[in-house]
Scaffold this active site. Structure first.
Site, mmCIF file in Angstrom:
data_model
loop_
_atom_site.group_PDB
_atom_site.id
_atom_site.type_symbol
_atom_site.label_atom_id
_atom_site.label_comp_id
_atom_site.label_asym_id
_atom_site.label_seq_id
_atom_site.Cartn_x
_atom_site.Cartn_y
_atom_site.Cartn_z
ATOM 1 C CB ILE A 43 -0.936 -0.016 1.235
ATOM 2 C CG1 ILE A 43 -1.937 -1.176 1.122
ATOM 3 C CG2 ILE A 43 -1.656 1.321 1.381
ATOM 4 C CD1 ILE A 43 -2.684 -1.497 2.419
ATOM 5 C CG ASP A 58 10.249 0.083 3.691
ATOM 6 O OD1 ASP A 58 9.107 0.064 3.197
ATOM 7 O OD2 ASP A 58 10.730 -0.902 4.306
ATOM 8 C CB SER A 101 -6.756 -2.612 10.169
ATOM 9 O OG SER A 101 -7.418 -3.799 9.789
ATOM 10 C CE1 TYR A 135 -1.893 -5.421 11.423
ATOM 11 C CE2 TYR A 135 -4.154 -6.157 11.101
ATOM 12 C CZ TYR A 135 -3.059 -5.424 10.679
ATOM 13 O OH TYR A 135 -3.135 -4.678 9.530
ATOM 14 C CE LYS A 190 -2.496 -1.887 11.492
ATOM 15 N NZ LYS A 190 -1.631 -0.845 10.932
HETATM 16 P P1 NDP Z 1 3.706 -4.692 3.249
HETATM 17 O O1 NDP Z 1 4.322 -5.691 4.168
HETATM 18 O O2 NDP Z 1 3.521 -5.021 1.802
HETATM 19 O O3 NDP Z 1 4.511 -3.300 3.354
HETATM 20 C C1 NDP Z 1 4.876 -2.755 4.586
HETATM 21 C C2 NDP Z 1 6.235 -2.099 4.447
HETATM 22 O O4 NDP Z 1 6.574 -1.520 5.727
HETATM 23 C C3 NDP Z 1 7.347 -3.100 4.095
HETATM 24 O O5 NDP Z 1 8.241 -2.557 3.155
HETATM 25 C C4 NDP Z 1 8.021 -3.299 5.462
HETATM 26 O O6 NDP Z 1 9.365 -3.728 5.348
HETATM 27 C C5 NDP Z 1 7.902 -1.907 6.039
HETATM 28 N N1 NDP Z 1 8.150 -1.905 7.484
HETATM 29 C C6 NDP Z 1 7.930 -2.907 8.371
HETATM 30 N N2 NDP Z 1 8.352 -2.548 9.586
HETATM 31 C C7 NDP Z 1 8.843 -1.278 9.470
HETATM 32 C C8 NDP Z 1 9.439 -0.377 10.384
HETATM 33 N N3 NDP Z 1 9.645 -0.719 11.661
HETATM 34 N N4 NDP Z 1 9.811 0.844 9.932
HETATM 35 C C9 NDP Z 1 9.647 1.175 8.640
HETATM 36 N N5 NDP Z 1 9.112 0.359 7.714
HETATM 37 C C10 NDP Z 1 8.703 -0.861 8.129
HETATM 38 O O7 NDP Z 1 2.293 -4.340 3.937
HETATM 39 P P2 NDP Z 1 0.942 -3.633 3.377
HETATM 40 O O8 NDP Z 1 1.247 -2.672 2.310
HETATM 41 O O9 NDP Z 1 -0.077 -4.677 3.169
HETATM 42 O O10 NDP Z 1 0.512 -2.875 4.716
HETATM 43 C C11 NDP Z 1 0.799 -1.522 4.955
HETATM 44 C C12 NDP Z 1 -0.029 -1.081 6.138
HETATM 45 O O11 NDP Z 1 -1.403 -1.331 5.901
HETATM 46 C C13 NDP Z 1 0.307 -1.799 7.466
HETATM 47 O O12 NDP Z 1 0.244 -0.861 8.532
HETATM 48 C C14 NDP Z 1 -0.811 -2.814 7.590
HETATM 49 O O13 NDP Z 1 -1.062 -3.160 8.934
HETATM 50 C C15 NDP Z 1 -1.962 -2.028 6.991
HETATM 51 N N6 NDP Z 1 -3.074 -2.848 6.546
HETATM 52 C C16 NDP Z 1 -2.869 -3.822 5.584
HETATM 53 C C17 NDP Z 1 -3.926 -4.618 5.188
HETATM 54 C C18 NDP Z 1 -3.764 -5.704 4.169
HETATM 55 O O14 NDP Z 1 -4.697 -6.530 4.045
HETATM 56 N N7 NDP Z 1 -2.683 -5.751 3.410
HETATM 57 C C19 NDP Z 1 -5.273 -4.442 5.762
HETATM 58 C C20 NDP Z 1 -5.377 -3.384 6.738
HETATM 59 C C21 NDP Z 1 -4.307 -2.617 7.106
HETATM 60 P P3 NDP Z 1 9.652 -5.330 5.514
HETATM 61 O O15 NDP Z 1 8.991 -5.981 4.332
HETATM 62 O O16 NDP Z 1 11.150 -5.399 5.509
HETATM 63 O O17 NDP Z 1 9.023 -5.735 6.833
#
Ligand code: NDP
Length: 256
Positions: free
Chosen positions: A18, A37, A142, A155, A159
């Site tokens: 996202i 990131d 979420s 989780y 949220k």
């Molecule tokens: P992804 O895992 O595809 O992307 C998340 C990104 O955040 C990754 O690049 C990850 O790196 C990075 N990240 C993780 N931990 C940290 C940190 N401590 N500091 C900085 N960056 C970090 O997830 P989504 O795009 O699916 O999700 C994005 C957000 O949306 C999250 O908050 C998630 O909870 C929320 N969300 C997602 C849903 C879904 O169904 N996909 C539904 C509802 C909410 P790395 O891969 O190395 O961990």
């Protein structure tokens, strides 16, 4: 005319899913993007994709649980672009398990990234918004803040906390002309969900088919579905929106 022309946006977790889709869309709509990131390779790839499409962005390595990183992110953005108009607190991790299945380390990690990460990033960035008396903060919550799903205790707690924090932040920042809202997606097909399927199902393909069958609209959401919702909240079109969730979940919360 882009819908974010002249704006500067910080997007955390912008290397994947996202965050990445929102960064690409925001740049296409005219924003200059500070892409944060923990995953340098993924973050730099998003920045290259924005540049290849004619947009403007830079990568700032940032673990949102580390206050030195979040302060550096804010400073680097202002040094480069002289302002911050939009902060999308998107970085987050999943936590799968009931109370019995969740160990203390997982609980602490989920709360640190999903909740404390938003606190620290906002603490670093908001002073630059207050100084200019303008800004938009968008927190990634979420639909799980409103609907009970099994085996997601850490989780869900994180949220729910993000949703409550958003309301409190909106009340604090209104006098500085800063809007604060939450995005509440349902199941969005990103690497995050692929990871969940691998961890939770012996056969991830069958798991995907099962969660797809549960969707009212017959499909999972896409990262672009959510990016368009974020774009609206970030833009001046949402000028009268603050202290609110924007639910984008294909009907999960509102139907039975
Ligand atoms: P992804 O895992 O595809 O992307 C998340 C990104 O955040 C990754 O690049 C990850 O790196 C990075 N990240 C993780 N931990 C940290 C940190 N401590 N500091 C900085 N960056 C970090 O997830 P989504 O795009 O699916 O999700 C994005 C957000 O949306 C999250 O908050 C998630 O909870 C929320 N969300 C997602 C849903 C879904 O169904 N996909 C539904 C509802 C909410 P790395 O891969 O190395 O961990």
């Amino acid at each position: 005319m882009g819908r974010l022309d002249g704006k500067v946006a910080i997007i955390t977790g912008g290397g994947s899913g996202i965050g990445r889709a929102t960064a690409l869309l925001s740049a296409r709509e005219g924003a200059r993007v500070a892409l944060a990131d923990v995953d340098r390779g993924a973050g730099e790839q998003t920045v290259s994709a924005i540049a290849a499409a004619g947009g403007e962005a830079f990568f700032s390595p940032c673990d949102v649980t580390n206050s030195a990183d979040t302060r550096q992110l804010a400073r680097a953005t202002v040094d480069r672009y002289h302002a911050v108009d939009i902060l999308f607190n998107n970085a987050g991790i999943a936590g799968v398990g009931s109370v019995e299945e969740t160990d203390e380390a997982l609980w602490d990690r989920v709360m640190a990234v999903n909740v404390k990460g938003i606190f620290l990033t906002t603490k670093a960035v908001a002073p630059y918004m207050i100084e200019r008396r303008r800004g938009v903060i968008i927190n990634m919550a979420s639909s799980i803040a409103f609907v009970g799903l099994a085996r997601r205790v850490s989780y869900a707690a994180s949220k729910g906390a993000v949703m409550a924090m958003t309301l409190s932040m909106a009340a604090d920042y209104a006098r500085h002309n800063i809007r604060v809202n939450a995005i509440c997606p349902g199941t969005i097909h990103t690497p995050f969900v692929d990871r969940y399927l691998r961890e939770s199902y012996a056969d991830p393909e069958a798991g995907l088919a099962e969660i797809t069958r549960r969707q009212l609209l017959g499909r999972l959401g896409t990262a672009e579905d959510v990016a368009h919702a974020v774009l609206y909240v970030a833009s001046d079109e949402a000028a009268f929106m603050t202290g609110a969730p924007l639910i984008i979940d294909g009907g999960l919360t509102g139907t039975k």
